[in-house]
Design a protein around this motif. Sequence first.
Motif, PDB file in Angstrom:
ATOM      1  N   ALA A 199      37.017  45.315  42.010  1.00 14.51           N
ATOM      2  CA  ALA A 199      37.895  46.048  43.058  1.00 14.51           C
ATOM      3  C   ALA A 199      37.386  46.052  44.429  1.00 14.51           C
ATOM      4  CB  ALA A 199      38.312  47.200  42.407  1.00 14.51           C
ATOM      5  N   LEU A 200      36.080  46.349  44.379  1.00  9.01           N
ATOM      6  CA  LEU A 200      35.224  46.354  45.712  1.00  9.01           C
ATOM      7  C   LEU A 200      35.040  45.080  46.281  1.00  9.01           C
ATOM      8  CD1 LEU A 200      33.700  47.913  47.757  1.00  9.01           C
ATOM      9  CD2 LEU A 200      31.507  47.687  46.402  1.00  9.01           C
ATOM     10  N   LEU A 201      35.003  44.080  45.639  1.00  7.79           N
ATOM     11  CA  LEU A 201      34.889  42.524  46.166  1.00  7.79           C
ATOM     12  C   LEU A 201      36.169  42.408  46.524  1.00  7.79           C
ATOM     13  CD1 LEU A 201      32.733  40.992  43.425  1.00  7.79           C
ATOM     14  CD2 LEU A 201      32.067  41.681  45.970  1.00  7.79           C
ATOM     15  N   ASP A 202      37.389  42.604  45.711  1.00 11.55           N
ATOM     16  CA  ASP A 202      38.550  42.361  46.269  1.00 11.55           C
ATOM     17  C   ASP A 202      38.922  42.994  47.570  1.00 11.55           C
ATOM     18  OD1 ASP A 202      41.183  41.119  45.491  1.00 11.55           O
ATOM     19  OD2 ASP A 202      42.026  43.193  45.578  1.00 11.55           O
ATOM     20  N   ARG A 203      38.795  44.368  47.796  1.00  8.89           N
ATOM     21  CA  ARG A 203      38.829  44.979  49.037  1.00  8.89           C
ATOM     22  C   ARG A 203      37.788  44.169  50.174  1.00  8.89           C
ATOM     23  NH1 ARG A 203      38.473  49.497  45.602  1.00  8.89           N
ATOM     24  NH2 ARG A 203      36.248  50.003  46.279  1.00  8.89           N
ATOM     25  N   LEU A 204      36.619  43.609  49.902  1.00  8.30           N
ATOM     26  CA  LEU A 204      36.091  43.011  50.830  1.00  8.30           C
ATOM     27  C   LEU A 204      36.665  41.772  51.297  1.00  8.30           C
ATOM     28  CD1 LEU A 204      33.302  42.727  52.454  1.00  8.30           C
ATOM     29  CD2 LEU A 204      32.464  41.498  50.332  1.00  8.30           C
ATOM     30  N   GLU A 205      37.389  40.932  50.285  1.00  6.55           N
ATOM     31  CA  GLU A 205      37.954  39.971  50.466  1.00  6.55           C
ATOM     32  C   GLU A 205      39.278  40.133  51.366  1.00  6.55           C
ATOM     33  OE1 GLU A 205      40.258  36.251  50.495  1.00  6.55           O
ATOM     34  OE2 GLU A 205      38.149  36.781  49.887  1.00  6.55           O
ATOM     35  N   HIS A 206      39.886  41.268  51.280  1.00  3.41           N
ATOM     36  CA  HIS A 206      41.282  41.612  52.094  1.00  3.41           C
ATOM     37  C   HIS A 206      40.677  41.937  53.294  1.00  3.41           C
ATOM     38  CE1 HIS A 206      43.566  41.450  48.431  1.00  3.41           C
ATOM     39  NE2 HIS A 206      44.370  41.756  49.190  1.00  3.41           N
ATOM     40  N   ALA A 207      39.465  42.753  53.382  1.00  2.00           N
ATOM     41  CA  ALA A 207      39.046  43.032  54.850  1.00  2.00           C
ATOM     42  C   ALA A 207      38.728  41.975  55.772  1.00  2.00           C
ATOM     43  CB  ALA A 207      37.647  43.983  54.695  1.00  2.00           C
ATOM     44  N   THR A 208      38.266  40.964  55.160  1.00  2.00           N
ATOM     45  CA  THR A 208      38.163  39.831  56.116  1.00  2.00           C
ATOM     46  C   THR A 208      39.159  38.711  56.224  1.00  2.00           C
ATOM     47  OG1 THR A 208      36.966  38.601  54.082  1.00  2.00           O
ATOM     48  CG2 THR A 208      35.590  40.100  55.279  1.00  2.00           C
ATOM     49  N   ALA A 220      45.495  46.504  38.375  1.00  2.00           N
ATOM     50  CA  ALA A 220      44.041  46.320  38.631  1.00  2.00           C
ATOM     51  C   ALA A 220      43.620  45.713  39.543  1.00  2.00           C
ATOM     52  CB  ALA A 220      43.625  45.739  37.219  1.00  2.00           C
ATOM     53  N   GLY A 221      44.423  45.326  40.671  1.00  2.00           N
ATOM     54  CA  GLY A 221      44.283  44.592  41.798  1.00  2.00           C
ATOM     55  C   GLY A 221      43.928  43.070  41.612  1.00  2.00           C
ATOM     56  N   GLU A 222      43.874  42.686  40.104  1.00  2.00           N
ATOM     57  CA  GLU A 222      43.725  41.233  39.865  1.00  2.00           C
ATOM     58  C   GLU A 222      44.833  40.277  40.761  1.00  2.00           C
ATOM     59  OE1 GLU A 222      43.166  40.432  35.816  1.00  2.00           O
ATOM     60  OE2 GLU A 222      42.423  42.305  35.253  1.00  2.00           O
ATOM     61  N   VAL A 223      45.967  40.607  40.848  1.00  2.00           N
ATOM     62  CA  VAL A 223      46.881  39.637  41.758  1.00  2.00           C
ATOM     63  C   VAL A 223      47.619  40.665  42.707  1.00  2.00           C
ATOM     64  CG1 VAL A 223      47.457  38.599  39.647  1.00  2.00           C
ATOM     65  CG2 VAL A 223      48.729  40.321  40.247  1.00  2.00           C
TER      66      VAL A 223
END
Length: 307
Positions: free
Chosen positions: A84-93, A149-152
């Motif tokens: 989930a943290l990596l997903d948020r990082l992806e969204h931040a960039t 889960a934030g997977e999609v």
Amino acid sequence: MAAFPQEGRPMFSLTQLEILVRVVDDGSFSAAAKSLYMSQPAVSNHIRQLERSLGVSLVQRGPHGAQPTPAGAVVVEHAREVLALLDRLEHATAGYRGLDTGQLVVAGTTTLGTYLLPRLISEFTIRAPKVSCQIRVGNEDTVESWLLAGEVGLGLCAATPTAEALRSEPVLTEDMVLVAPAGFPLKDRPITAADIATSRFLLREPGSGTRRQQQQALRAWGLDQVDTWDLWGSDTVKEAVQQDLGLAVLSEHVVRREVEVGFLVCLDISPAPPQREVSLVRRADRILTPPEEAFTALVRATAEWPG
């Protein structure tokens, strides 16, 4: 993906964590392999390597499928946090990249993911040819779990989600139809529920939005007590109807080709099965990436089911 080679720390990869979470969520190594487009031995090998790195057993096989051990449950919980943290990082960039790159991951329930999403994605890729797209397909409950889960980022569902964390926006409607095999004796005249009270009805698996529509139709016809069989997936139900194993209520788009070529017939029953809404679903707290924003705009502008 890169491992974590720092001295004193176990060596494992993000891929291994993702695979572990999928095995636990899907309930078996074979189901996880299918959804990940991997071989089952490859999935098993990743889990063994992760167990070897951590020095504990993570998954146990039993009569109810693959279940996490107590240690495995702890690892899965932390793995979800990492992913989930990596997903948020992806969204931040992602906001800095626009539509010149990036990824769009969209989920659809079995009917919508199979018969609607590819058409929408085809139009989307014309507008954003550099965005990599992924379509995931599962029943209603599975799609909701992926969203939570934030997977999609986005999902197309045929029922209003029950989770408070999800936001649902109706975008389209579709008709449900009662289908029978081509040689069904009542195919050429209007019928009522009494005409089919002794027929068997074929239902989708539990957790399916279509199944809820099928049960709603049976209740409306007063046929709650008819003989029913549970089958997995709309394609299985279609094939079973063609083989004269029963009748079924399905989306008009699922059976369109079979009706056109004469493999199935739509019965003229009164009252007709109810229409159902197609909704675009997302987590209420999710900040959409530019590809997700663009896909949302495309879906909102789609007035009718693409041909």
